[in-house]
Write a protein that holds these residues in place. Structure first.
Motif, short mmCIF file in Angstrom:
data_model
loop_
_atom_site.label_atom_id
_atom_site.label_comp_id
_atom_site.label_asym_id
_atom_site.label_seq_id
_atom_site.Cartn_x
_atom_site.Cartn_y
_atom_site.Cartn_z
N VAL A 153 0.87 -1.17 0.00
CA VAL A 153 0.00 0.00 0.00
C VAL A 153 0.91 1.23 0.00
O VAL A 153 1.80 1.34 0.85
N MET A 154 0.71 2.12 -0.95
CA MET A 154 1.60 3.27 -1.11
C MET A 154 0.84 4.58 -0.90
O MET A 154 -0.37 4.65 -1.13
N ASP A 155 1.57 5.61 -0.47
CA ASP A 155 0.96 6.93 -0.31
C ASP A 155 1.11 7.71 -1.61
O ASP A 155 1.52 7.18 -2.64
N ASP A 156 0.77 8.98 -1.56
CA ASP A 156 0.82 9.82 -2.76
C ASP A 156 2.24 10.04 -3.27
O ASP A 156 2.43 10.45 -4.42
N TYR A 157 3.24 9.77 -2.44
CA TYR A 157 4.64 9.95 -2.83
C TYR A 157 5.29 8.62 -3.20
O TYR A 157 6.52 8.52 -3.29
N MET A 158 4.47 7.59 -3.41
CA MET A 158 4.93 6.26 -3.78
C MET A 158 5.82 5.63 -2.72
O MET A 158 6.70 4.82 -3.01
N GLU A 159 5.59 6.02 -1.45
CA GLU A 159 6.28 5.40 -0.32
C GLU A 159 5.39 4.29 0.24
O GLU A 159 4.17 4.47 0.39
#
Length: 393
Positions: A106-112
């Motif tokens: 599962v990634m955030d908006d910054y692809m982290e």
């Protein structure tokens, strides 16, 4: 925005995939869910549920110093929608039903990466794009999602033909058909037991029309009033006999064999299904059915979340269980006393065996050693608890 959009934020290949990823076995790397519907069987569902329930009790721990922000989030749960217990239960269920389970980041908006989630695609293909393998998922609602294979985790069972996916459960088909036939036979037996059928010889009737009229009259007078009672046969009837049907139902020994086939296939037994296993029995179940899941999940999650360098520095995900909790009370008491007396376990560790919380302010971290025990030094010295003098022996 739905769950699909929240999980699959990573864009897929900009162009069309450049063919399937080549495997050693020459099998097309495509996973498809099996249409056998084994989860609809009561016995199979009970076996799968027993494994998943105990697996959901595993404690997931993150160790090492890499990615501290991710570690902090994983300590509270795998993602924002599930607890670790819910995650492990569903992952175990998917693995038992399909013999292949997928874990996606599962990634955030910054692809982290912020967590992990178990997905249930109807089909998954390993395609190649820019000389890198990608997992291309297709879901029941028709959505497609692609993500690099190195970011995903794949857990398998019965892996033989395919280099990446497990074999389906078609080997269980004969047993499933026997279970279905047996259930139908029991249902028909119940229906037949509530039905009375008779055959009789009707005398002094030569016309087919007269026979039909008499049959309708007998049915109307005896069977359609709904008031119950007895059947009255006039002297025109003779040789009256009841028809008894005996639907085929397998005997207890054969039914036990069918159940054993399911138990063997999923690695459970009747004691586990009925929550009667503890002590050595539960330890055997743990080693055969739970520990291998814990090891595989730990390896898969560690590889997908940490780089090779981070893994070399001992950053890892580990799923463990306190097997001592499943001992009898007498065994727990004996282990607690022996381990505490020798200073092997502290008070908090002993309390955990009894499902008690740790003591506040770190009071339970101290170790206690009984006075008659001696500490042997590497130089041959002996120190008794409470003594300030040291003597050699």
């Amino acid at each position: 925005m739905g769950l699909f959009d929240k999980i699959f934020k990573r864009p897929g290949p900009a162009g069309a995939p450049q063919g399937y990823f080549k495997t050693l076995t020459a099998y097309t790397p495509v996973f498809t869910t099996w249409g056998g519907q084994i989860y609809e069987s009561e016995l199979v569902r009970a076996a799968i549920n027993a494994r998943a329930t105990h697996i959901s009790k595993l404690r997931v721990q993150v160790q090492g110093s890499a990615k501290p922000k991710l570690q902090t989030r994983l300590r509270t749960g795998p993602n924002e929608w599930q607890t670790w217990g819910q995650f492990l239960y569903r992952l175990s269920t998917i693995l038992d039903v399909n013999n292949t389970a997928f874990i996606v980041p599962v990634m955030d908006d910054y692809m982290e990466v912020t967590g992990v989630f178990p997905v249930l695609p109807t089909q998954c293909q390993i395609v190649q794009y820019n000389d890198e393998p990608w997992l291309r998922y297709q879901f029941r609602a028709g959505q497609f999602a692609s993500i690099e294979m190195r970011y995903c985790g794949i857990m398998t069972k019965f892996q033989y033909e395919d280099d990446f996916f497990g074999t389906d459960n078609s080997a269980l088909r004969p047993t499933m058909e026997l279970i279905n036939i047996q259930n139908q036979g029991i249902g028909e037996a119940v229906k037949s037991a509530a039905t009375f059928r008779f055959v009789a010889k009707l005398n002094n009737f030569s016309s087919t029309k007269d026979l039909a009229k008499e049959r309708d009259r007998f049915t109307r007078d005896n069977l359609q009033n709904g008031e119950g009672g007895i059947l009255l046969f006039p002297n025109t009837y003779s040789e009256i006999q009841q028809i008894k049907s005996a639907p085929f139902v397998v005997d207890a020994e054969q039914m036990k064999l069918i159940q054993t086939n399911v138990y063997n296939y999923f690695g459970v037994n009747e004691d586990v299904l009925q929550n009667k296993a503890y002590g050595d029995k539960w330890s055997a179940f743990y080693e055969g059915a739970i520990e291998q899941f814990a090891v595989q999940f730990s390896d898969v999650a560690t590889k997908m979340l940490f780089s090779e360098r981070e893994r070399a520095a001992h950053s890892m995900v580990m799923a463990t269980a306190n097997r001592l909790q499943y001992m009898s009370n007498a065994e727990k008491l004996n282990v607690s006393a022996q381990m505490a007396d020798r200073g092997i376990m502290n008070r908090d560790e002993i309390r955990e065996i009894w499902n008690l919380p740790p003591l506040p302010d770190g009071q339970g971290q101290a170790y206690t050693i009984r006075g008659e025990y001696y500490l042997l030094g590497t130089d041959g010295s002996v120190t008794k608890k409470g003594d300030d003098l040291t003597s050699g022996t």
